[in-house]
Scaffold this motif. Structure first.
Motif, PDB file in Angstrom:
ATOM      1  N   THR A  71       0.879  -1.165   0.000  1.00 12.40           N
ATOM      2  CA  THR A  71       0.000   0.000   0.000  1.00 12.40           C
ATOM      3  C   THR A  71       0.918   1.217   0.000  1.00 12.40           C
ATOM      4  O   THR A  71       2.050   1.120   0.468  1.00 12.40           O
ATOM      5  CB  THR A  71      -0.872   0.031   1.262  1.00 12.40           C
ATOM      6  OG1 THR A  71      -0.031  -0.164   2.406  1.00 12.40           O
ATOM      7  CG2 THR A  71      -1.930  -1.055   1.248  1.00 12.40           C
ATOM      8  N   PRO A  72       0.447   2.368  -0.523  1.00 11.09           N
ATOM      9  CA  PRO A  72       1.352   3.521  -0.559  1.00 11.09           C
ATOM     10  C   PRO A  72       1.712   3.980   0.858  1.00 11.09           C
ATOM     11  O   PRO A  72       0.818   4.270   1.641  1.00 11.09           O
ATOM     12  CB  PRO A  72       0.552   4.593  -1.302  1.00 11.09           C
ATOM     13  CG  PRO A  72      -0.794   4.014  -1.607  1.00 11.09           C
ATOM     14  CD  PRO A  72      -0.873   2.640  -1.093  1.00 11.09           C
ATOM     15  N   THR A  73       2.963   4.018   1.172  1.00 14.53           N
ATOM     16  CA  THR A  73       3.537   4.398   2.481  1.00 14.53           C
ATOM     17  C   THR A  73       3.237   3.390   3.587  1.00 14.53           C
ATOM     18  O   THR A  73       3.262   3.742   4.760  1.00 14.53           O
ATOM     19  CB  THR A  73       3.103   5.807   2.988  1.00 14.53           C
ATOM     20  OG1 THR A  73       1.752   5.735   3.481  1.00 14.53           O
ATOM     21  CG2 THR A  73       3.201   6.882   1.929  1.00 14.53           C
ATOM     22  N   GLY A  74       2.972   2.157   3.245  1.00 13.66           N
ATOM     23  CA  GLY A  74       2.613   1.164   4.270  1.00 13.66           C
ATOM     24  C   GLY A  74       3.793   0.694   5.098  1.00 13.66           C
ATOM     25  O   GLY A  74       4.157  -0.482   5.052  1.00 13.66           O
ATOM     26  N   GLY A  75       4.387   1.597   5.843  1.00 12.32           N
ATOM     27  CA  GLY A  75       5.583   1.185   6.586  1.00 12.32           C
ATOM     28  C   GLY A  75       5.690   1.755   7.982  1.00 12.32           C
ATOM     29  O   GLY A  75       6.764   1.758   8.566  1.00 12.32           O
ATOM     30  N   ARG A  76       4.593   2.222   8.532  1.00  7.69           N
ATOM     31  CA  ARG A  76       4.717   2.930   9.807  1.00  7.69           C
ATOM     32  C   ARG A  76       4.575   1.999  11.006  1.00  7.69           C
ATOM     33  O   ARG A  76       3.910   0.972  10.947  1.00  7.69           O
ATOM     34  CB  ARG A  76       3.637   4.021   9.918  1.00  7.69           C
ATOM     35  CG  ARG A  76       3.448   4.872   8.693  1.00  7.69           C
ATOM     36  CD  ARG A  76       4.552   5.820   8.356  1.00  7.69           C
ATOM     37  NE  ARG A  76       4.854   6.785   9.399  1.00  7.69           N
ATOM     38  CZ  ARG A  76       5.713   7.798   9.225  1.00  7.69           C
ATOM     39  NH1 ARG A  76       6.314   7.975   8.056  1.00  7.69           N
ATOM     40  NH2 ARG A  76       5.986   8.614  10.199  1.00  7.69           N
ATOM     41  N   TYR A  77       5.196   2.386  12.108  1.00 10.83           N
ATOM     42  CA  TYR A  77       4.932   1.745  13.402  1.00 10.83           C
ATOM     43  C   TYR A  77       4.832   2.849  14.443  1.00 10.83           C
ATOM     44  O   TYR A  77       5.215   3.997  14.182  1.00 10.83           O
ATOM     45  CB  TYR A  77       6.036   0.743  13.763  1.00 10.83           C
ATOM     46  CG  TYR A  77       7.319   1.378  14.258  1.00 10.83           C
ATOM     47  CD1 TYR A  77       8.298   1.810  13.376  1.00 10.83           C
ATOM     48  CD2 TYR A  77       7.554   1.546  15.631  1.00 10.83           C
ATOM     49  CE1 TYR A  77       9.466   2.400  13.833  1.00 10.83           C
ATOM     50  CE2 TYR A  77       8.733   2.134  16.095  1.00 10.83           C
ATOM     51  CZ  TYR A  77       9.684   2.565  15.190  1.00 10.83           C
ATOM     52  OH  TYR A  77      10.831   3.152  15.648  1.00 10.83           O
ATOM     53  N   MET A  78       4.292   2.509  15.598  1.00 10.55           N
ATOM     54  CA  MET A  78       4.093   3.502  16.643  1.00 10.55           C
ATOM     55  C   MET A  78       4.630   2.997  17.969  1.00 10.55           C
ATOM     56  O   MET A  78       4.626   1.788  18.220  1.00 10.55           O
ATOM     57  CB  MET A  78       2.599   3.809  16.797  1.00 10.55           C
ATOM     58  CG  MET A  78       2.082   4.782  15.751  1.00 10.55           C
ATOM     59  SD  MET A  78       0.573   4.205  14.937  1.00 10.55           S
ATOM     60  CE  MET A  78       1.289   3.320  13.541  1.00 10.55           C
ATOM     61  N   VAL A  79       5.080   3.914  18.797  1.00 15.05           N
ATOM     62  CA  VAL A  79       5.528   3.562  20.141  1.00 15.05           C
ATOM     63  C   VAL A  79       4.525   4.157  21.125  1.00 15.05           C
ATOM     64  O   VAL A  79       4.330   5.379  21.153  1.00 15.05           O
ATOM     65  CB  VAL A  79       6.930   4.113  20.433  1.00 15.05           C
ATOM     66  CG1 VAL A  79       7.400   3.656  21.809  1.00 15.05           C
ATOM     67  CG2 VAL A  79       7.923   3.683  19.356  1.00 15.05           C
ATOM     68  N   ILE A  80       3.890   3.286  21.888  1.00 15.13           N
ATOM     69  CA  ILE A  80       2.847   3.738  22.812  1.00 15.13           C
ATOM     70  C   ILE A  80       3.290   3.429  24.237  1.00 15.13           C
ATOM     71  O   ILE A  80       3.760   2.326  24.535  1.00 15.13           O
ATOM     72  CB  ILE A  80       1.501   3.040  22.504  1.00 15.13           C
ATOM     73  CG1 ILE A  80       1.045   3.383  21.085  1.00 15.13           C
ATOM     74  CG2 ILE A  80       0.421   3.464  23.487  1.00 15.13           C
ATOM     75  CD1 ILE A  80       1.194   2.301  20.087  1.00 15.13           C
ATOM     76  N   THR A  81       3.138   4.411  25.107  1.00 14.76           N
ATOM     77  CA  THR A  81       3.528   4.241  26.500  1.00 14.76           C
ATOM     78  C   THR A  81       2.944   5.408  27.273  1.00 14.76           C
ATOM     79  O   THR A  81       2.335   6.303  26.691  1.00 14.76           O
ATOM     80  CB  THR A  81       5.084   4.204  26.601  1.00 14.76           C
ATOM     81  OG1 THR A  81       5.464   3.864  27.928  1.00 14.76           O
ATOM     82  CG2 THR A  81       5.723   5.534  26.224  1.00 14.76           C
ATOM     83  N   LYS A  82       3.114   5.414  28.590  1.00 12.53           N
ATOM     84  CA  LYS A  82       2.752   6.629  29.309  1.00 12.53           C
ATOM     85  C   LYS A  82       3.927   7.592  29.210  1.00 12.53           C
ATOM     86  O   LYS A  82       5.069   7.224  29.470  1.00 12.53           O
ATOM     87  CB  LYS A  82       2.419   6.331  30.769  1.00 12.53           C
ATOM     88  CG  LYS A  82       2.035   7.618  31.478  1.00 12.53           C
ATOM     89  CD  LYS A  82       1.608   7.462  32.903  1.00 12.53           C
ATOM     90  CE  LYS A  82       1.427   8.848  33.498  1.00 12.53           C
ATOM     91  NZ  LYS A  82       0.995   8.829  34.875  1.00 12.53           N
TER      92      LYS A  82
END
Ligand code: SF4
Lengths: 597, 74
Positions: A71-82
């Motif tokens: 998919t176009p730009t299908g490469g993201r990840y996220m860091v979730i924390t407090k």
């Protein structure tokens, strides 16, 4: 269910144990992935009252269902924390190649708990996961850490790491991946450092299954056509990157200068995207499967590397009164090496410069460091380094603008919302963007609802930036839409060209769902409310939905937006009502029920 | 009457960063585009003295017009 791998890796650093768990697919569908799913996990597992830098906080790396797909730009990840900076939920988004690799290795995400007794890193090769000694890496900058790990594990591994800033628990430390990409904001790097975790190395040999490959091809080509034909994603961003905004924002008189004391910078041309392209740009530096390729790679003297982005140029440039673009590139380089967020770092130095100008911060506080005078190039470069290594006054700067200004007795000079530094747009001349700043669930931020798009750039339509009319509704829809895009694993920049139906189409082809554009946006609203509930439980109430006093009370002194303050008190009640929240900004039971929360 | 025109990004190609346009007594941004051989579709955004205006607005002595092609970021 395709799109998702269906597996989550759980690593307990205290007991040195590693487990693979099945992903709850019902939950995944409800919260899409990434930002949504990660926040849900945080909500279920981490008491919002926890000290963010204690072993009880967890650090969640989460991809979206579209991460690693065609998919176009299908490469993201996220860091979730407090967040240790804001006390709210933190969710920092990054591109590059690390996120897709994690899925190729067979995981949708990683939950990291506890704290290692001594520095470690995690090495993942498909289903082989080890916790290894990192004593040889501790103290090393980002590029060196990455090179050492590539030498040990093979050139093709992908590395996410913290720099010295994260090790030193700087509240504005980032998690860096692929050397120059950052999950930058809200101090997620400090949480990683507090766990004695230096890096996560990933190598995967699998792939992401897709429900309907033919359908995906079809939707993909529709989206690609839109991206190519759109002026911003097809021409503007590929040619100039984000830095082209310098002149536009300055010409509108909303380019914060000298810590938001002015809103135009007379030397904007010298730090503009046009100058960057002419003098310093070496090549483009795109993320995984990205047709837009906004990323830049620049060189000055003996320094070369990723960036700088518009926000960074502003933070170290006009916000510090600096017109030496070479110096800005160097400061950006040191942010990437030290692993510190460029917006927060530059804005904190700008606040320090105002503290110095006003006599709160004195010569003796500087030690042997450069003078914190407006326009001093040495100051932005050297203090960034010292921020990373927590050296002298640098250790105080590393706590971010709010804590710095408080320490020196002038918290009103901190241009922050919920203790996070505001980015590169003065909301006094962009009323809708100000609502978005004040209500952002992670504090001062432009990418929680990029109102610059309609209010300045005219996308999808041009709004009068000074008018209050309809702005709360626009801010809400932008916030919800953005939350869903973040959760999906695509880059927010696709939204200059793509609409809700396009994202839903990609989701359906990849996951086999039957989602409408409306469902997609509603998932975003669900995520937004979930974040809000987390923040309320963490004690961050709506009294903090505000802007620095300067922006509410002091009119812009010059330029095209002269005379304007932000009229938040007129807009906020309307925003709460549109959200289905009560007058105190608390989601009503009916609203939460409607969203299935 | 003379109007200062500030050009950005690709609109600078072959024209420079800033030009002065001189025409009769009254003219608008549309006339400026004609003078500078810029097609209307090439301009995604424009400002008159830093404020939104219309292509047809009659300009006054001392006005500054800023012209941008499609650009964006964040
Ligand atoms: S548009 Fe820019 S930030 Fe987004 S994926 Fe592409 S290169 Fe990365």
């Amino acid at each position: 269910m395709s799109g998702y791998i269906g597996k989550i890796l759980r690593v307990d650093l205290s007991s040195k144990t590693v487990k693979t768990e099945d992903l709850d697919l019902k939950l995944a569908q409800k919260f899409i992935g990434g930002r949504g799913l990660g926040t849900k996990m945080l909500m279920d597992e981490v008491d919002p009252g926890v000290d963010a830098l204690s072993p009880d906080n967890k650090l969640i790396f989460m991809t979206g269902p579209l991460t690693g797909t065609n998919t176009p730009t299908g490469g993201r990840y996220m860091v979730i924390t407090k967040s240790p900076l804001t006390g709210t939920v933190a969710c920092s988004n990054s591109g590059g190649y690390w996120g897709p690799e994690l899925k190729f290795a067979g995981y949708d995400g990683i939950i990291i708990e506890g704290k290692a007794a001594a520095p470690v890193y995690i090495n993942i090769v498909d289903d082989k996961v080890e916790i290894r000694d990192a004593s040889h890496l501790w103290g090393k900058v980002v590029s060196e850490t990455t090179t050492v790990l590539e030498n040990e594990h093979g050139e093709k591994v992908k590395v996410a790491t913290i720099g010295p800033a994260g090790e030193n628990l700087s509240r504005i430390a980032a998690v860096m991946n692929d050397r120059g990409r950052a999950a930058g904001r809200s101090g997620v790097g400090a949480v990683m450092g507090s766990k004695n975790l230096k890096a996560i190395v990933v190598k995967g040999s699998g792939k992401v299954e897709v429900a309907d490959a033919d359908k995906l091809k079809e939707v993909f080509s529709v989206c690609m056509k839109k991206i190519k034909e759109n002026g911003v994603t097809g021409q503007g961003l590929p040619t100039y990157g984000t830095a082209v905004l310098v002149n536009i924002i300055n010409e509108n008189g909303v380019f914060p200068t000298n810590n938001f004391q002015q809103a135009t910078f007379d030397k904007a041309e010298e730090i503009s995207g046009e100058t960057l392209a002419e003098k310093y740009l070496k090549k483009k530096d795109p993320c995984f499967r990205c047709p837009i390729a906004c990323g830049r790679y620049c060189e000055v003297d003996d320094i070369k590397g990723a960036g700088p982005e518009y926000e960074t140029i502003w933070a170290f440039g006009s916000d510090c009164g600096v017109s030496d673009l070479g110096g800005v590139i160097k400061a950006n380089y040191w942010c990437n090496e030290m692993g510190v967020d460029t917006i927060s770092a530059g804005a904190t130095i700008a606040a320090a410069m105002e503290l110095y100008e006003k006599g709160y911060l004195k010569n003796e506080d500087l030690g042997d460091g450069p003078e914190l005078k407006w326009g001093n190039t040495d100051a932005i470069v050297e203090w960034t380094k010292r921020m990373g290594s927590a050296d002298g006054l640098g250790a105080k700067l590393a706590q971010g603008s709010y804590r710095l200004c408080e320490m020196f007795g002038a918290p009103e000079l901190s241009m922050t919302v919920k203790k996070q530094e505001l980015p590169a747009y003065d909301p006094r001349g962009i009323q809708g963007h100000g609502v978005q700043y004040a209500t952002s669930n992670r504090g001062g931020c432009h990418v929680r609802g990029y109102m610059i798009s309609p209010e300045i750039l005219g996308l999808p339509e041009k709004l009068d930036r000074f008018s209050l009319e309809g702005k709360p509704a626009w801010a809400k829809i932008f916030q919800d839409f953005t939350a869903a895009i973040d959760a999906s694993g695509l880059c927010l920049f696709t939204s200059f060209a793509m609409g809700a139906e396009d994202y839903a189409g990609l989701m359906n082809a990849v996951c086999g769902t039957k989602m409408t554009g409306e469902d997609f946006v509603q998932s975003g609203e669900r995520i937004w409310n979930l974040e809000k509930v987390y923040n309320l439980k963490a004690g961050i109430d709506s009294a903090q939905d505000t802007l620095p006093k300067r922006l509410l009370n002091e009119p812009i002194p010059e330029g095209p937006s002269k005379g304007w303050v932000h009229k938040l008190s007129e807009l906020l009640p309307i925003y709460y009502e549109l959200r289905g929240w009560d007058a105190n900004g608390i989601p009503t039971t009916d609203k939460l029920k409607e969203l299935g929360l | 009457m003379k109007i200062k025109v500030r050009l950005f990004a690709t609109l600078r190609d072959g024209r420079g960063k800033e030009v002065e346009v001189e025409r009769g007594e009254s003219f608008s941004t549309l006339d400026i585009l004609e003078e500078l051989k810029i097609r209307r579709e090439e301009v995604a955004l424009f400002l008159i003295n830093g404020r939104d205006g219309s292509f047809e607005t009659q300009l006054s002595e001392g006005d500054v017009v800023s012209l941008f092609p499609p650009v964006g970021g964040g």
